[in-house]
Design a protein around this motif. Structure first.
Motif, PDB file in Angstrom:
ATOM      1  N   VAL A   1       9.406  -7.239 -84.680  1.00 54.53           N
ATOM      2  CA  VAL A   1      10.783  -6.807 -84.557  1.00 54.53           C
ATOM      3  C   VAL A   1      10.832  -5.614 -83.615  1.00 54.53           C
ATOM      4  O   VAL A   1      10.069  -4.675 -83.773  1.00 54.53           O
ATOM      5  CB  VAL A   1      11.361  -6.413 -85.936  1.00 54.53           C
ATOM      6  N   PRO A   2      11.747  -5.652 -82.637  1.00 55.13           N
ATOM      7  CA  PRO A   2      11.844  -4.524 -81.719  1.00 55.13           C
ATOM      8  C   PRO A   2      12.339  -3.277 -82.451  1.00 55.13           C
ATOM      9  O   PRO A   2      12.874  -3.364 -83.550  1.00 55.13           O
ATOM     10  CB  PRO A   2      12.879  -4.993 -80.697  1.00 55.13           C
ATOM     11  N   LYS A   3      12.143  -2.134 -81.842  1.00 53.04           N
ATOM     12  CA  LYS A   3      12.634  -0.892 -82.420  1.00 53.04           C
ATOM     13  C   LYS A   3      14.152  -1.024 -82.576  1.00 53.04           C
ATOM     14  O   LYS A   3      14.857  -1.276 -81.608  1.00 53.04           O
ATOM     15  CB  LYS A   3      12.280   0.284 -81.504  1.00 53.04           C
ATOM     16  N   VAL A   4      14.634  -0.864 -83.802  1.00 51.34           N
ATOM     17  CA  VAL A   4      16.054  -1.087 -84.064  1.00 51.34           C
ATOM     18  C   VAL A   4      16.878   0.140 -83.730  1.00 51.34           C
ATOM     19  O   VAL A   4      16.459   1.271 -83.954  1.00 51.34           O
ATOM     20  CB  VAL A   4      16.311  -1.528 -85.523  1.00 51.34           C
ATOM     21  N   GLN A   5      18.042  -0.117 -83.161  1.00 51.67           N
ATOM     22  CA  GLN A   5      18.973   0.942 -82.814  1.00 51.67           C
ATOM     23  C   GLN A   5      20.360   0.435 -83.174  1.00 51.67           C
ATOM     24  O   GLN A   5      20.713  -0.704 -82.863  1.00 51.67           O
ATOM     25  CB  GLN A   5      18.874   1.239 -81.316  1.00 51.67           C
ATOM     26  N   SER A   6      21.134   1.249 -83.827  1.00 51.69           N
ATOM     27  CA  SER A   6      22.476   0.843 -84.237  1.00 51.69           C
ATOM     28  C   SER A   6      23.330   0.520 -83.019  1.00 51.69           C
ATOM     29  O   SER A   6      23.189   1.126 -81.959  1.00 51.69           O
ATOM     30  CB  SER A   6      23.157   1.952 -85.039  1.00 51.69           C
ATOM     31  N   ALA A   7      24.220  -0.446 -83.209  1.00 53.38           N
ATOM     32  CA  ALA A   7      25.129  -0.843 -82.147  1.00 53.38           C
ATOM     33  C   ALA A   7      26.270   0.158 -82.052  1.00 53.38           C
ATOM     34  O   ALA A   7      26.749   0.675 -83.065  1.00 53.38           O
ATOM     35  CB  ALA A   7      25.679  -2.235 -82.425  1.00 53.38           C
ATOM     36  N   SER A   8      26.717   0.422 -80.831  1.00 52.45           N
ATOM     37  CA  SER A   8      27.868   1.301 -80.637  1.00 52.45           C
ATOM     38  C   SER A   8      29.138   0.566 -81.057  1.00 52.45           C
ATOM     39  O   SER A   8      29.163  -0.668 -81.160  1.00 52.45           O
ATOM     40  CB  SER A   8      27.966   1.708 -79.168  1.00 52.45           C
ATOM     41  N   ALA A   9      30.192   1.317 -81.276  1.00 49.51           N
ATOM     42  CA  ALA A   9      31.482   0.711 -81.626  1.00 49.51           C
ATOM     43  C   ALA A   9      31.946  -0.226 -80.507  1.00 49.51           C
ATOM     44  O   ALA A   9      32.495  -1.299 -80.782  1.00 49.51           O
ATOM     45  CB  ALA A   9      32.520   1.798 -81.883  1.00 49.51           C
ATOM     46  N   ASP A  10      31.695   0.156 -79.249  1.00 44.85           N
ATOM     47  CA  ASP A  10      32.075  -0.710 -78.119  1.00 44.85           C
ATOM     48  C   ASP A  10      31.315  -2.023 -78.156  1.00 44.85           C
ATOM     49  O   ASP A  10      31.880  -3.084 -77.906  1.00 44.85           O
ATOM     50  CB  ASP A  10      31.826   0.002 -76.779  1.00 44.85           C
ATOM     51  N   LYS A  11      30.024  -1.967 -78.459  1.00 47.30           N
ATOM     52  CA  LYS A  11      29.196  -3.174 -78.536  1.00 47.30           C
ATOM     53  C   LYS A  11      29.711  -4.085 -79.651  1.00 47.30           C
ATOM     54  O   LYS A  11      29.836  -5.304 -79.467  1.00 47.30           O
ATOM     55  CB  LYS A  11      27.735  -2.791 -78.783  1.00 47.30           C
ATOM     56  N   ILE A  12      30.013  -3.512 -80.797  1.00 46.38           N
ATOM     57  CA  ILE A  12      30.525  -4.306 -81.915  1.00 46.38           C
ATOM     58  C   ILE A  12      31.847  -4.957 -81.545  1.00 46.38           C
ATOM     59  O   ILE A  12      32.059  -6.148 -81.803  1.00 46.38           O
ATOM     60  CB  ILE A  12      30.637  -3.432 -83.190  1.00 46.38           C
ATOM     61  N   ASN A  13      32.728  -4.205 -80.888  1.00 48.54           N
ATOM     62  CA  ASN A  13      34.013  -4.767 -80.449  1.00 48.54           C
ATOM     63  C   ASN A  13      33.809  -5.894 -79.441  1.00 48.54           C
ATOM     64  O   ASN A  13      34.503  -6.915 -79.499  1.00 48.54           O
ATOM     65  CB  ASN A  13      34.910  -3.680 -79.851  1.00 48.54           C
ATOM     66  N   ASP A  14      32.876  -5.717 -78.510  1.00 44.78           N
ATOM     67  CA  ASP A  14      32.589  -6.751 -77.510  1.00 44.78           C
ATOM     68  C   ASP A  14      32.110  -8.039 -78.176  1.00 44.78           C
ATOM     69  O   ASP A  14      32.520  -9.131 -77.802  1.00 44.78           O
ATOM     70  CB  ASP A  14      31.529  -6.274 -76.509  1.00 44.78           C
ATOM     71  N   VAL A  15      31.235  -7.888 -79.170  1.00 49.42           N
ATOM     72  CA  VAL A  15      30.717  -9.055 -79.883  1.00 49.42           C
ATOM     73  C   VAL A  15      31.831  -9.732 -80.668  1.00 49.42           C
ATOM     74  O   VAL A  15      31.958 -10.958 -80.658  1.00 49.42           O
ATOM     75  CB  VAL A  15      29.540  -8.665 -80.818  1.00 49.42           C
ATOM     76  N   GLN A  16      32.642  -8.941 -81.348  1.00 46.73           N
ATOM     77  CA  GLN A  16      33.745  -9.518 -82.119  1.00 46.73           C
ATOM     78  C   GLN A  16      34.676 -10.334 -81.230  1.00 46.73           C
ATOM     79  O   GLN A  16      35.114 -11.412 -81.608  1.00 46.73           O
ATOM     80  CB  GLN A  16      34.518  -8.423 -82.854  1.00 46.73           C
ATOM     81  N   LYS A  17      34.958  -9.824 -80.035  1.00 53.14           N
ATOM     82  CA  LYS A  17      35.840 -10.542 -79.107  1.00 53.14           C
ATOM     83  C   LYS A  17      35.154 -11.790 -78.556  1.00 53.14           C
ATOM     84  O   LYS A  17      35.700 -12.893 -78.605  1.00 53.14           O
ATOM     85  CB  LYS A  17      36.250  -9.629 -77.951  1.00 53.14           C
ATOM     86  N   ALA A  18      33.943 -11.621 -78.028  1.00 51.53           N
ATOM     87  CA  ALA A  18      33.256 -12.721 -77.344  1.00 51.53           C
ATOM     88  C   ALA A  18      32.826 -13.835 -78.285  1.00 51.53           C
ATOM     89  O   ALA A  18      32.687 -14.981 -77.860  1.00 51.53           O
ATOM     90  CB  ALA A  18      32.039 -12.182 -76.582  1.00 51.53           C
ATOM     91  N   CYS A  19      32.608 -13.525 -79.557  1.00 55.37           N
ATOM     92  CA  CYS A  19      32.138 -14.525 -80.506  1.00 55.37           C
ATOM     93  C   CYS A  19      33.248 -15.048 -81.412  1.00 55.37           C
ATOM     94  O   CYS A  19      32.985 -15.813 -82.336  1.00 55.37           O
ATOM     95  CB  CYS A  19      30.984 -13.973 -81.335  1.00 55.37           C
TER      96      CYS A  19
END
Length: 145
Positions: A1-19
Protein backbone atom coordinates in the motif's frame (compact mmCIF):
# COMPACT_ATOMS: atom_id res chain seq x y z
CA UNK A 1 0.00 0.00 0.00
CA UNK A 2 1.41 3.40 -0.92
CA UNK A 3 1.98 5.99 1.77
CA UNK A 4 -1.54 7.22 2.50
CA UNK A 5 -2.42 10.89 2.42
CA UNK A 6 -5.86 12.32 3.02
CA UNK A 7 -7.69 13.71 0.03
CA UNK A 8 -8.26 17.46 -0.16
CA UNK A 9 -11.80 18.82 -0.21
CA UNK A 10 -11.26 19.75 -3.88
CA UNK A 11 -10.21 16.19 -4.72
CA UNK A 12 -13.27 14.77 -2.96
CA UNK A 13 -15.53 17.21 -4.82
CA UNK A 14 -13.89 16.30 -8.15
CA UNK A 15 -14.47 12.60 -7.50
CA UNK A 16 -18.06 13.15 -6.43
CA UNK A 17 -18.76 15.05 -9.66
CA UNK A 18 -16.83 12.79 -12.05
CA UNK A 19 -18.14 9.54 -10.57
CA UNK A 20 -21.76 10.62 -10.36
CA UNK A 21 -23.86 8.26 -12.49
CA UNK A 22 -25.47 11.06 -14.49
CA UNK A 23 -22.00 12.53 -15.26
CA UNK A 24 -20.73 9.09 -16.25
CA UNK A 25 -23.68 8.58 -18.57
CA UNK A 26 -23.17 11.97 -20.19
CA UNK A 27 -19.37 12.13 -20.48
CA UNK A 28 -18.04 8.60 -19.97
CA UNK A 29 -15.73 7.19 -17.32
CA UNK A 30 -12.34 8.73 -18.13
CA UNK A 31 -12.56 11.50 -15.52
CA UNK A 32 -13.80 9.19 -12.77
CA UNK A 33 -11.05 6.71 -13.58
CA UNK A 34 -8.43 9.48 -13.59
CA UNK A 35 -9.51 10.83 -10.20
CA UNK A 36 -9.71 7.34 -8.67
CA UNK A 37 -6.42 5.87 -9.89
CA UNK A 38 -4.57 6.78 -6.69
CA UNK A 39 -7.02 4.64 -4.69
CA UNK A 40 -7.39 1.75 -7.12
CA UNK A 41 -6.31 -0.77 -4.48
CA UNK A 42 -9.40 0.14 -2.45
CA UNK A 43 -11.84 -1.00 -5.09
CA UNK A 44 -10.15 -3.85 -6.93
CA UNK A 45 -11.69 -7.32 -6.92
CA UNK A 46 -8.18 -8.80 -6.81
CA UNK A 47 -7.89 -9.86 -3.16
CA UNK A 48 -4.08 -9.87 -3.27
CA UNK A 49 -4.01 -6.21 -4.34
CA UNK A 50 -7.02 -4.95 -2.38
CA UNK A 51 -6.09 -2.59 0.47
CA UNK A 52 -9.59 -1.72 1.74
CA UNK A 53 -9.33 -3.69 5.00
CA UNK A 54 -6.01 -2.06 5.96
CA UNK A 55 -7.02 1.45 4.87
CA UNK A 56 -10.78 1.74 5.49
CA UNK A 57 -10.73 5.45 6.35
CA UNK A 58 -8.45 6.39 3.44
CA UNK A 59 -10.49 4.31 1.00
CA UNK A 60 -13.74 5.70 2.36
CA UNK A 61 -12.76 9.27 1.46
CA UNK A 62 -13.27 8.45 -2.22
CA UNK A 63 -15.99 5.84 -1.85
CA UNK A 64 -17.67 7.15 -5.02
CA UNK A 65 -14.89 5.40 -6.97
CA UNK A 66 -16.50 2.03 -6.30
CA UNK A 67 -19.01 2.83 -9.06
CA UNK A 68 -16.22 2.05 -11.55
CA UNK A 69 -16.63 -1.64 -10.67
CA UNK A 70 -20.26 -1.80 -11.75
CA UNK A 71 -21.07 1.18 -14.00
CA UNK A 72 -22.16 0.45 -17.54
CA UNK A 73 -23.06 3.15 -20.00
CA UNK A 74 -26.78 3.49 -20.58
CA UNK A 75 -25.95 4.90 -24.00
CA UNK A 76 -24.41 1.71 -25.36
CA UNK A 77 -27.76 -0.06 -25.30
CA UNK A 78 -29.22 2.26 -27.93
CA UNK A 79 -26.03 2.58 -29.99
CA UNK A 80 -25.54 6.26 -29.15
CA UNK A 81 -21.86 7.02 -28.53
CA UNK A 82 -20.78 9.05 -25.54
CA UNK A 83 -20.21 12.66 -26.56
CA UNK A 84 -16.42 12.80 -26.27
CA UNK A 85 -16.36 16.26 -27.84
CA UNK A 86 -18.54 17.65 -25.03
CA UNK A 87 -16.29 16.13 -22.35
CA UNK A 88 -13.16 17.40 -24.06
CA UNK A 89 -14.54 20.93 -24.25
CA UNK A 90 -15.38 20.69 -20.57
CA UNK A 91 -11.90 19.61 -19.40
CA UNK A 92 -9.62 21.02 -22.12
CA UNK A 93 -10.69 24.64 -22.19
CA UNK A 94 -7.79 26.94 -21.37
CA UNK A 95 -9.55 27.82 -18.09
CA UNK A 96 -9.94 24.16 -17.07
CA UNK A 97 -6.30 23.45 -17.92
CA UNK A 98 -5.18 26.40 -15.82
CA UNK A 99 -7.40 25.18 -12.97
CA UNK A 100 -5.83 21.72 -12.60
CA UNK A 101 -2.55 22.09 -14.50
CA UNK A 102 -4.04 20.10 -17.39
CA UNK A 103 -4.40 16.82 -15.48
CA UNK A 104 -8.04 16.18 -16.43
CA UNK A 105 -7.48 17.13 -20.06
CA UNK A 106 -4.40 14.93 -20.28
CA UNK A 107 -6.25 11.96 -18.80
CA UNK A 108 -9.05 12.38 -21.34
CA UNK A 109 -6.81 13.04 -24.35
CA UNK A 110 -3.95 10.61 -23.72
CA UNK A 111 -5.55 7.52 -25.33
CA UNK A 112 -5.72 9.41 -28.65
CA UNK A 113 -2.47 11.33 -28.33
CA UNK A 114 -1.41 10.40 -31.86
CA UNK A 115 -4.26 12.58 -33.18
CA UNK A 116 -2.77 15.85 -31.93
CA UNK A 117 1.00 15.32 -32.01
CA UNK A 118 3.23 15.78 -35.02
CA UNK A 119 6.07 13.61 -36.22
CA UNK A 120 6.50 9.83 -36.26
CA UNK A 121 3.98 9.34 -33.43
CA UNK A 122 1.24 11.28 -35.20
CA UNK A 123 -1.73 9.49 -36.78
CA UNK A 124 -3.95 12.38 -37.92
CA UNK A 125 -3.40 11.67 -41.61
CA UNK A 126 -5.84 8.97 -42.63
CA UNK A 127 -7.86 9.39 -39.42
CA UNK A 128 -9.07 12.95 -39.96
CA UNK A 129 -12.71 12.35 -39.03
CA UNK A 130 -11.96 10.64 -35.71
CA UNK A 131 -8.98 12.83 -34.85
CA UNK A 132 -10.80 16.10 -35.52
CA UNK A 133 -12.63 15.56 -32.20
CA UNK A 134 -9.34 15.70 -30.33
CA UNK A 135 -7.88 18.92 -31.70
CA UNK A 136 -8.82 20.79 -28.52
CA UNK A 137 -6.22 18.60 -26.80
CA UNK A 138 -3.61 20.88 -28.38
CA UNK A 139 -4.54 23.34 -25.65
CA UNK A 140 -2.33 21.25 -23.40
CA UNK A 141 0.63 22.72 -25.29
CA UNK A 142 -0.63 26.28 -25.68
CA UNK A 143 -2.51 27.09 -22.45
CA UNK A 144 -0.75 29.62 -20.27
CA UNK A 145 -1.22 29.11 -16.51
Amino acid sequence: VPKVQSASADKINDVQKACDESYLNEYGYSQCKHHCESRACCFTNNLQLNCFEEERSWCGELSECKIMKTWQSTKSSNNTPINVYKELNNVCSKEAIAGDQGQSCLATCEPNECCYVHGPNGCYEGNEQLCSQFQICKNLFTAVP
